[in-house]
Design a protein around this motif. Structure first.
Motif, PDB file in Angstrom:
ATOM      1  N   ALA A 170       0.822  -1.217   0.000  1.00 16.21           N
ATOM      2  CA  ALA A 170       0.000   0.000   0.000  1.00 16.21           C
ATOM      3  C   ALA A 170       0.854   1.265   0.000  1.00 16.21           C
TER       4      ALA A 170
ATOM      5  N   ASN B  51      -9.924   6.627   2.045  1.00 12.86           N
ATOM      6  CA  ASN B  51      -8.958   5.702   2.643  1.00 12.86           C
ATOM      7  C   ASN B  51      -9.605   4.772   3.660  1.00 12.86           C
TER       8      ASN B  51
ATOM      9  N   SER C  58     -11.183   2.176   1.362  1.00 13.82           N
ATOM     10  CA  SER C  58     -10.187   1.409   0.621  1.00 13.82           C
ATOM     11  C   SER C  58      -8.870   2.166   0.669  1.00 13.82           C
ATOM     12  N   ASP C  59      -7.942   1.658   1.454  1.00 11.47           N
ATOM     13  CA  ASP C  59      -6.676   2.359   1.650  1.00 11.47           C
ATOM     14  C   ASP C  59      -5.967   2.554   0.312  1.00 11.47           C
ATOM     15  N   GLY C  60      -5.585   3.792   0.039  1.00 10.69           N
ATOM     16  CA  GLY C  60      -4.880   4.088  -1.196  1.00 10.69           C
ATOM     17  C   GLY C  60      -5.766   4.709  -2.266  1.00 10.69           C
TER      18      GLY C  60
ATOM     19  N   ASP D  82       2.500   1.803  -3.403  1.00 13.56           N
ATOM     20  CA  ASP D  82       1.485   2.198  -4.395  1.00 13.56           C
ATOM     21  C   ASP D  82       1.087   3.662  -4.206  1.00 13.56           C
TER      22      ASP D  82
END
Lengths: 279, 233
Positions: free
Chosen positions: A96, B186, B189-191, A99
Motif C-alpha cells: 500500500a 482511505n 479502501s486504503d490508497g 502504491d
C-alpha cells in the motif's frame, strides 16, 4: 448596435484600462467589480489563444507567468522528491505504501508537465529545475533530515511538510489568477489534489503512530521545530472578520475552528520554507 | 463582511454614468458570451421577477456564496445524522475523525450564514431516507459522494467569482474538503485517496459548475432551490 461601434467601444475601454499604470489589481479596482471580469473575458486570453493586444497581454502575462513559474518550482521539488524516494531501494515498503507514493509521484510529474505547457502557451520558457538537497542542508552542510531517503519515517515527515506547504503555497496564488480563464480552474485542480496528498501522507504517519490528524490542528506540525515555519499561521480562527470558535453559540472548539480552514502562504514565506532544500 | 450585501446588483447600480456603464457592460457581456440570463439582467439594469418557485440563491457573488452555503448545509446535516447514532462497528478512531468532520462542516455552514447575513438563504430541508445509516459502507460511500462533490463545486467557482476576497476564503475551505474526501476514501479502501475517476490526464481534480452540482445535490435537498440567476461563466 453596429459591429463597428461595438469594436470601438471595446477599444475605448481597453485604452482606459491599460493606459493606467500600476498593478493589475489597482487597475481593476478602479474599474469596479463588475467590469473587472468582463474586461478580462474580453481579452483574447486563454491557454489556447495567442496575444493580440500587446500592452494588455504584457501586464497579464507577466503576472500569470510569475505564478506559474513559482508553482512549477514547487512541483519540480515534489516530483524529484518522490522520484528519488521510489528509486531508493528499501525505503518505501512494498504494498500500500509503495502504491500510494507512486500515485503521488505520478501526479506531481503530471503537474510539472501541465505547468510547463501552460508557461509555453504564454510564449515563455519554463524555469530550469533547481538542484535539490532533500536532507535540508542546501547542499553545503549536514541537513536536519540526513536520513530522508534511508528512514521511511523521516521520508514521511518531509513528505508531510512538502504537501502541507504545497497546499498553502498554491492557495496563496489563487487570487493572482482571477480572470486568467481556464488557468485558474486548472490551478484549483492541482491545489485540491495536493490537499488529498497531504491527507494521505498524514494518515500514513498516523498508522505508524504519529499523533496527528489528516487536517492541521492549530499550528501543530507533528514534526518538530524543523518544520514549524510550514505551520505558523495555520492557527487562525477568525475568517473574514468572523470568529469561528463557538460560532453562533455552537460547540465548535478552537481546534476545530483552525482545522476547518487551511491558510495561504505568500511566495516569500514559501521560498523561505523550501530554501534549505535548494542548493 | 457587511459589504457582501453590496456586491452584485447594488454596486453595479452605483455607477454614475449609467448609459455608458450600461453600454460597456452590454458590449463586454456580448463579447464574453456570458449566460443569457445575466445579460438580460445586466442590460435591463433591473431585477428580474423569477418565474421559478423556491428559495432563490440570488445573483453574482452573493448567489455563489449562497450556493456553497447550501452545500455546506447539506454536508453538515449529513454528518450530524451520522454522528447521532453511528453505524455498526464504528471504531473510536473513526468516530473521532467523523466528529471532527462534522464540526468542520458546521463551522463552514455557520461561517457562510454569518458572512451572508441578511442575504443568506434560509436553512434547507434534507431527505437522507435513501441512506442506511446503520451500515458502515453505505455511510462512508455517501460521505465520499458528498465530499468529492463539494471539492469539485469549490474548484468550479474559481472562474466565476468576481471578488478576490471570496475566492481566498473558499480556497481555504476546499483543501479541507479535499482532506476529508481523501480520508474517507482511505477508510473504505486504503490508497484510494485520489483515484483515477477524480483526476484527469493532467493530474487535475474535477471541477463542476453549479448546475451540474445542484443536479446531483438536490436529490437530497427537499427545499426547492432556484439557481437561475447564478453566474454560469
Amino acid at each position: 448596435m453596429k459591429l463597428k461601434q461595438i469594436l470601438q467601444e471595446i477599444e475605448k475601454v481597453d485604452e482606459d484600462v491599460y493606459s493606467l499604470s500600476g498593478s493589475r489589481r489597482r487597475v481593476l479596482r478602479e474599474l469596479g467589480v463588475f467590469t473587472k471580469k468582463a474586461a478580462f473575458a474580453a481579452l483574447p486570453f486563454s491557454l489556447a489563444t495567442k496575444a493580440t493586444n500587446t500592452q494588455a497581454q504584457s501586464i497579464n502575462t507577466a503576472a500569470i507567468e510569475a505564478v506559474l513559474q513559482f508553482a512549477l518550482t514547487i512541483k519540480q521539488l515534489e516530483a524529484e522528491f518522490y522520484t528519488l524516494a521510489i528509486s531508493s531501494a528499501g525505503l518505501v515498503p512494498a504494498g500500500a505504501a509503495f502504491d500510494a507514493i507512486t500515485t503521488i509521484r505520478d501526479h506531481e510529474n503530471l503537474h510539472v508537465a501541465f505547468l510547463a505547457t501552460a508557461i509555453e502557451d504564454l510564449g515563455k520558457v519554463p524555469v530550469a529545475k533547481p538542484v535539490f538537497d532533500f536532507e535540508g542542508g542546501k547542499g553545503i552542510s549536514a541537513g536536519v533530515f540526513p536520513d530522508v531517503f534511508t528512514n521511511f519515517d523521516t521520508f514521511l515527515v518531509v513528505a508531510q511538510m512538502l504537501e502541507d506547504t504545497g497546499v498553502r503555497a498554491f492557495k496563496g496564488q489563487i487570487t493572482e489568477l482571477v480572470g486568467a480563464g481556464s488557468i485558474i480552474t486548472g490551478f484549483l485542480g492541482m491545489h485540491s489534489v495536493e490537499g488529498r496528498h497531504a491527507s494521505h501522507v498524514r494518515r500514513m504517519r498516523m498508522l505508524r503512530g504519529a499523533s496527528i490528524k489528516p487536517w492541521i490542528t492549530g499550528k501543530v506540525s507533528g514534526i518538530g521545530a524543523a518544520a514549524q515555519l510550514s505551520y505558523d499561521g495555520e492557527e487562525l480562527a477568525i475568517q473574514g472578520g468572523i470568529s469561528i470558535a463557538e460560532i453562533n453559540g455552537l460547540s465548535i472548539s478552537i481546534e476545530a475552528a483552525s482545522e476547518s480552514f487551511d491558510e495561504p502562504l505568500t511566495k516569500e514565506q514559501t521560498l523561505t520554507i523550501i530554501d534549505p532544500f535548494l542548493v | 463582511m457587511t459589504k457582501l450585501e453590496k456586491t452584485g446588483e447594488l454596486q453595479f447600480q452605483g455607477k454614475n454614468d449609467l448609459s455608458t456603464a450600461g453600454l460597456r457592460r452590454r458590449v463586454f457581456l456580448y463579447y464574453a458570451g456570458v449566460g443569457l440570463a445575466s445579460v438580460s439582467l445586466a442590460a435591463a439594469g433591473c431585477k428580474k421577477e423569477s418565474q421559478i418557485e423556491g428559495v432563490s440563491l440570488g445573483s453574482g457573488d452573493v448567489g455563489i456564496l449562497n450556493y456553497v452555503y447550501a452545500l455546506e448545509q447539506l454536508e453538515a446535516a449529513f454528518y450530524i445524522r451520522v454522528t447521532e447514532s453511528y453505524y455498526a462497528g464504528a471504531t473510536d478512531a473513526e468516530k473521532a475523525l467523523l466528529n471532527d468532520i462534522r464540526d468542520h462542516e458546521i463551522a463552514h455552514r455557520e461561517f457562510f450564514k454569518n458572512a451572508l447575513g441578511g442575504v443568506a438563504i434560509p436553512p434547507l430541508d434534507f431527505d437522507f431516507s435513501g441512506i442506511d445509516f446503520s451500515n458502515r459502507n453505505a455511510v462512508l460511500e455517501s460521505a465520499i459522494a458528498f465530499e468529492d462533490l463539494g471539492v469539485s463545486a469549490y474548484n468550479g467557482i474559481g472562474g466565476i467569482f468576481e471578488e478576490e476576497k471570496y475566492l481566498t476564503l473558499t480556497g481555504k475551505i476546499v483543501s479541507v474538503e479535499a482532506r476529508h474526501a481523501a480520508l474517507i476514501r482511505n477508510l473504505i479502501s486504503d490508497g484510494s485517496f485520489a483515484s483515477t475517476d477524480l483526476i484527469d490526464a493532467n493530474g487535475l481534480e474535477k471541477a463542476r459548475l453549479p448546475a451540474e452540482v445542484l443536479d446531483i445535490a438536490t436529490a437530497y435537498i427537499t427545499t426547492i432551490i432556484n439557481a437561475e440567476d447564478l453566474p454560469t461563466a
